[in-house]
Motif scaffolding. Sequence first.
Motif, short mmCIF file in Angstrom:
data_model
loop_
_atom_site.label_atom_id
_atom_site.label_comp_id
_atom_site.label_asym_id
_atom_site.label_seq_id
_atom_site.Cartn_x
_atom_site.Cartn_y
_atom_site.Cartn_z
N ALA A 287 0.82 -1.21 0.00
CA ALA A 287 0.00 0.00 0.00
C ALA A 287 0.85 1.26 0.00
O ALA A 287 0.47 2.27 -0.59
CB ALA A 287 -0.93 -0.01 1.22
N GLN A 288 2.02 1.20 0.65
CA GLN A 288 2.85 2.39 0.76
C GLN A 288 3.59 2.72 -0.53
O GLN A 288 3.93 3.89 -0.77
CB GLN A 288 3.87 2.22 1.89
N CYS A 289 3.84 1.72 -1.37
CA CYS A 289 4.49 1.99 -2.65
C CYS A 289 3.57 2.83 -3.54
O CYS A 289 2.35 2.80 -3.40
CB CYS A 289 4.86 0.69 -3.35
N ASP A 290 4.15 3.56 -4.47
CA ASP A 290 3.37 4.45 -5.33
C ASP A 290 2.45 3.66 -6.25
O ASP A 290 1.33 4.08 -6.53
CB ASP A 290 4.31 5.31 -6.17
N LEU A 291 2.94 2.52 -6.72
CA LEU A 291 2.19 1.67 -7.66
C LEU A 291 2.41 0.22 -7.26
O LEU A 291 3.40 -0.09 -6.58
CB LEU A 291 2.67 1.89 -9.09
N ALA A 292 1.52 -0.66 -7.69
CA ALA A 292 1.67 -2.07 -7.36
C ALA A 292 1.07 -2.95 -8.45
O ALA A 292 -0.06 -2.72 -8.87
CB ALA A 292 1.02 -2.38 -6.01
N ILE A 293 1.85 -3.93 -8.88
CA ILE A 293 1.37 -4.94 -9.82
C ILE A 293 1.56 -6.29 -9.17
O ILE A 293 2.64 -6.58 -8.62
CB ILE A 293 2.13 -4.86 -11.15
N ALA A 294 0.54 -7.12 -9.21
CA ALA A 294 0.58 -8.40 -8.50
C ALA A 294 0.18 -9.54 -9.42
O ALA A 294 -0.53 -9.35 -10.42
CB ALA A 294 -0.37 -8.36 -7.30
#
Length: 263
Positions: free
Chosen positions: A123-130
């Motif tokens: 959540a703290q990262c600017d963007l997230a791909i999973a």
Amino acid sequence: MSAVPQAEQPILLREDRDGVCTLTMNRPQQMNLLTSEMLSALQKEFDSFRSDKKVRVVVLTGAGKGFCAGHDLKEIKALKELPKIEALFNQCSRMMQTIPLLPQPVIAKVQGAAAAAGCQLVAQCDLAIAVDTAKFVTSGVNWGFFCSTPGVAVGRNLSRKHAMEMLLTGEAIGAARALEWGLINKAVPADQLDAEVQRLASMLAAKPPATVAAGKRAFYQQMDLNLAKAYELASGVISASFAHDEGRAGMDAFIEKRPPPKH
């Protein structure tokens, strides 16, 4: 030759390529727990990015099947005393707060489960791909220690109702729901994760760095302001962007119908 014991391997791996720095938490057998040692390693690398103009984008991922399972409860139990436990969580909070302060975009590459402070990290990262099989959970409430610090980051990404559902129930959500709720940007099959993260990172690395840094900084600053103050801050930042060499070059290219300048 026998494999190198995990304890003798670097706790955090770094790879730099074409302006993209990939950090890999390297304790797969412990699900990349955020021990004091791991937090220190992450903090050291993040601090180095502040003045490293060669790094345009940061990708954060984990080795093995899980992204990050949060804090090491054995470590916390061994600390016993409240001041020592508070020091560990202050260390973690400092590391988390460093991410939005970096001039580079930070992408969480989530190859497996993210639990508690691991979910906080996503959540703290600017963007997230999973990967589409990833699970996300803030399960502390089930064990008698409410995920209050993960709630800071989760609550700033999800709607309050969805954040409270995760925090109060302690139930895991899948990648599809994490996408729907705003915890991640995209969910992809495992065999597409590398390519999708690389595509996004390369795209961001090609953007004008001063513009990205100023825009990221302003975005997080204005989120904590009232509407008038937010627009006042944002107006100053965007005006400065247009006056900067990067902005001037971009305007010229746009007006003259040329592709954006390379940086």
